[in-house]
Design a protein around this motif. Structure first.
Motif, PDB file in Angstrom:
ATOM      1  N   VAL A  54     -17.673  32.599  11.904  1.00  0.00           N
ATOM      2  CA  VAL A  54     -16.653  32.260  12.362  1.00  0.00           C
ATOM      3  C   VAL A  54     -16.991  31.606  13.483  1.00  0.00           C
ATOM      4  CG1 VAL A  54     -14.744  32.494  13.815  1.00  0.00           C
ATOM      5  CG2 VAL A  54     -14.724  33.898  11.284  1.00  0.00           C
ATOM      6  N   MET A  55     -17.704  32.376  14.313  1.00  0.00           N
ATOM      7  CA  MET A  55     -18.819  31.734  15.682  1.00  0.00           C
ATOM      8  C   MET A  55     -19.645  30.962  14.721  1.00  0.00           C
ATOM      9  SD  MET A  55     -16.762  33.060  17.442  1.00  0.00           S
ATOM     10  CE  MET A  55     -17.423  32.479  18.992  1.00  0.00           C
ATOM     11  N   ALA A  56     -20.409  30.169  13.797  1.00  0.00           N
ATOM     12  CA  ALA A  56     -21.253  29.326  14.096  1.00  0.00           C
ATOM     13  C   ALA A  56     -20.555  28.467  13.627  1.00  0.00           C
ATOM     14  CB  ALA A  56     -21.923  30.003  12.227  1.00  0.00           C
ATOM     15  N   ILE A  57     -19.656  28.801  12.879  1.00  0.00           N
ATOM     16  CA  ILE A  57     -18.555  26.979  12.717  1.00  0.00           C
ATOM     17  C   ILE A  57     -17.889  26.718  14.153  1.00  0.00           C
ATOM     18  CG2 ILE A  57     -16.278  26.294  11.970  1.00  0.00           C
ATOM     19  CD1 ILE A  57     -17.084  28.639   9.266  1.00  0.00           C
ATOM     20  N   LYS A  58     -17.760  27.833  14.656  1.00  0.00           N
ATOM     21  CA  LYS A  58     -17.010  27.120  16.171  1.00  0.00           C
ATOM     22  C   LYS A  58     -18.102  26.636  17.451  1.00  0.00           C
ATOM     23  CE  LYS A  58     -14.187  28.734  20.163  1.00  0.00           C
ATOM     24  NZ  LYS A  58     -13.204  29.688  20.856  1.00  0.00           N
ATOM     25  N   THR A  59     -19.233  26.942  17.402  1.00  0.00           N
ATOM     26  CA  THR A  59     -20.233  27.285  17.766  1.00  0.00           C
ATOM     27  C   THR A  59     -20.925  25.174  17.403  1.00  0.00           C
ATOM     28  OG1 THR A  59     -21.141  29.356  18.576  1.00  0.00           O
ATOM     29  CG2 THR A  59     -22.214  27.865  19.356  1.00  0.00           C
ATOM     30  N   ARG A  60     -20.957  25.605  15.957  1.00  0.00           N
ATOM     31  CA  ARG A  60     -22.192  24.093  15.487  1.00  0.00           C
ATOM     32  C   ARG A  60     -20.553  22.550  15.116  1.00  0.00           C
ATOM     33  NH1 ARG A  60     -24.818  25.647  18.975  1.00  0.00           N
ATOM     34  NH2 ARG A  60     -26.907  26.586  18.834  1.00  0.00           N
ATOM     35  N   LYS A  61     -19.363  22.931  15.917  1.00  0.00           N
ATOM     36  CA  LYS A  61     -18.301  22.236  15.204  1.00  0.00           C
ATOM     37  C   LYS A  61     -18.896  20.740  14.777  1.00  0.00           C
ATOM     38  CE  LYS A  61     -13.554  22.101  16.058  1.00  0.00           C
ATOM     39  NZ  LYS A  61     -13.235  22.857  14.177  1.00  0.00           N
ATOM     40  N   SER A  62     -19.788  20.167  15.421  1.00  0.00           N
ATOM     41  CA  SER A  62     -20.136  19.058  15.014  1.00  0.00           C
ATOM     42  C   SER A  62     -21.046  19.226  13.082  1.00  0.00           C
ATOM     43  CB  SER A  62     -20.983  18.313  15.711  1.00  0.00           C
ATOM     44  OG  SER A  62     -22.167  19.249  16.129  1.00  0.00           O
ATOM     45  N   ASN A  69      -8.939  28.800  12.192  1.00  0.00           N
ATOM     46  CA  ASN A  69      -7.915  29.330  12.867  1.00  0.00           C
ATOM     47  C   ASN A  69      -8.026  30.846  13.376  1.00  0.00           C
ATOM     48  OD1 ASN A  69      -6.374  27.195  12.239  1.00  0.00           O
ATOM     49  ND2 ASN A  69      -5.702  27.701  10.492  1.00  0.00           N
ATOM     50  N   ILE A  70      -9.318  31.384  13.621  1.00  0.00           N
ATOM     51  CA  ILE A  70      -9.219  32.207  14.065  1.00  0.00           C
ATOM     52  C   ILE A  70      -9.356  32.743  15.533  1.00  0.00           C
ATOM     53  CG2 ILE A  70     -10.704  34.868  13.961  1.00  0.00           C
ATOM     54  CD1 ILE A  70     -11.268  33.975  11.166  1.00  0.00           C
ATOM     55  N   ILE A  71      -8.296  33.893  15.892  1.00  0.00           N
ATOM     56  CA  ILE A  71      -8.195  33.291  17.733  1.00  0.00           C
ATOM     57  C   ILE A  71     -10.090  34.785  17.585  1.00  0.00           C
ATOM     58  CG2 ILE A  71      -6.957  34.769  19.580  1.00  0.00           C
ATOM     59  CD1 ILE A  71      -4.790  34.836  17.546  1.00  0.00           C
ATOM     60  N   GLY A 129     -13.792  38.436  22.801  1.00  0.00           N
ATOM     61  CA  GLY A 129     -13.432  39.556  23.511  1.00  0.00           C
ATOM     62  C   GLY A 129     -14.383  40.396  23.790  1.00  0.00           C
ATOM     63  N   VAL A 130     -15.378  40.014  24.315  1.00  0.00           N
ATOM     64  CA  VAL A 130     -16.671  40.816  25.011  1.00  0.00           C
ATOM     65  C   VAL A 130     -15.987  41.453  26.861  1.00  0.00           C
ATOM     66  CG1 VAL A 130     -18.398  42.029  25.442  1.00  0.00           C
ATOM     67  CG2 VAL A 130     -18.267  40.974  23.293  1.00  0.00           C
ATOM     68  N   ILE A 131     -15.522  42.109  27.090  1.00  0.00           N
ATOM     69  CA  ILE A 131     -15.500  42.821  28.430  1.00  0.00           C
ATOM     70  C   ILE A 131     -16.778  42.902  28.986  1.00  0.00           C
ATOM     71  CG2 ILE A 131     -13.683  42.699  29.882  1.00  0.00           C
ATOM     72  CD1 ILE A 131     -13.213  40.401  28.695  1.00  0.00           C
ATOM     73  N   GLN A 132     -17.081  42.906  29.975  1.00  0.00           N
ATOM     74  CA  GLN A 132     -18.321  43.940  30.333  1.00  0.00           C
ATOM     75  C   GLN A 132     -18.334  43.100  31.954  1.00  0.00           C
ATOM     76  OE1 GLN A 132     -21.192  42.419  28.039  1.00  0.00           O
ATOM     77  NE2 GLN A 132     -22.341  40.562  29.363  1.00  0.00           N
ATOM     78  N   GLU A 133     -19.206  43.801  32.492  1.00  0.00           N
ATOM     79  CA  GLU A 133     -19.103  43.885  34.157  1.00  0.00           C
ATOM     80  C   GLU A 133     -20.891  43.265  34.518  1.00  0.00           C
ATOM     81  OE1 GLU A 133     -18.390  46.731  37.201  1.00  0.00           O
ATOM     82  OE2 GLU A 133     -16.967  46.932  35.800  1.00  0.00           O
TER      83      GLU A 133
END
Length: 175
Positions: A54-62, A69-71, A129-133
């Motif tokens: 999912v993140m490969a597809i999102k990050t390399r959209k071009s 459609n994944i949140i 969704g990673v929340i870190q300080e």
């Protein structure tokens, strides 16, 4: 009815560590569906990892011109839930969802991230969704810039001389 009316699916196992790469090659070759699993779980060495696909597809959209459609902001919590329910821990250095995925100990990485996060992070922790300080891990490879930023984040104010002395002591302790 022709092949254009049929969903072509890829289902890759990770025996050689190439399940995600092979799945992405499959969609580049015309597949319309990727079968994958959260945290890459599956028999033998596992299956293609959903979060990586999912993140490969999102990050390399071009490169892919696709949408899942994944949140993506739910990826990390879903990974944690699957890990908890399956009893299978996620390795710390796992891409996207591992505990160290957004951590930096090397001085040059820390300096780069402090100056411009995208230098070493092609995706943001928040996007999955990673929340870190803080994403800085102080250790023997840390530089003065990261040490100074961490001291300030802790609410400790030091003069330049005090900071230099503390950094020398920190490096000796870390080593």
């Amino acid at each position: 009815e022709g092949i254009e009316n049929v969903d072509i699916s890829v289902h890759c196992h990770n025996d050689l560590g190439l399940a995600v790469a092979n799945s992405l090659a499959g969609v580049k070759g015309g597949a319309t569906q990727i079968e994958c699993a959260i945290n890459g779980l599956g028999e033998r060495a596992g299956n293609a990892s959903l979060e990586e696909v999912v993140m490969a597809i999102k990050t390399r959209k071009s490169s892919f011109d696709l949408d899942t459609n994944i949140i993506t902001e739910n990826i990390y919590s879903t990974s944690k839930l699957v890990s908890s329910l399956s009893g299978i821990d996620v390795q710390p250095n796992k891409a996207i969802v591992g505990a160290n995925a957004f951590s930096h100990e090397s001085g040059i990485h820390q300096d780069g991230v402090l100056k411009e996060k995208s230098t070493y992070e092609i995706i943001t922790p928040e996007s999955v969704g990673v929340i870190q300080e803080s994403n800085l891990v102080l250790g023997k490879l840390s530089g003065k810039h990261a040490f100074s930023a961490t001291v300030k984040e802790m609410g400790i104010e030091l003069t330049e001389d005090e900071l230099s002395d503390a950094f020398i002591k920190f490096k000796a302790l870390a080593d």
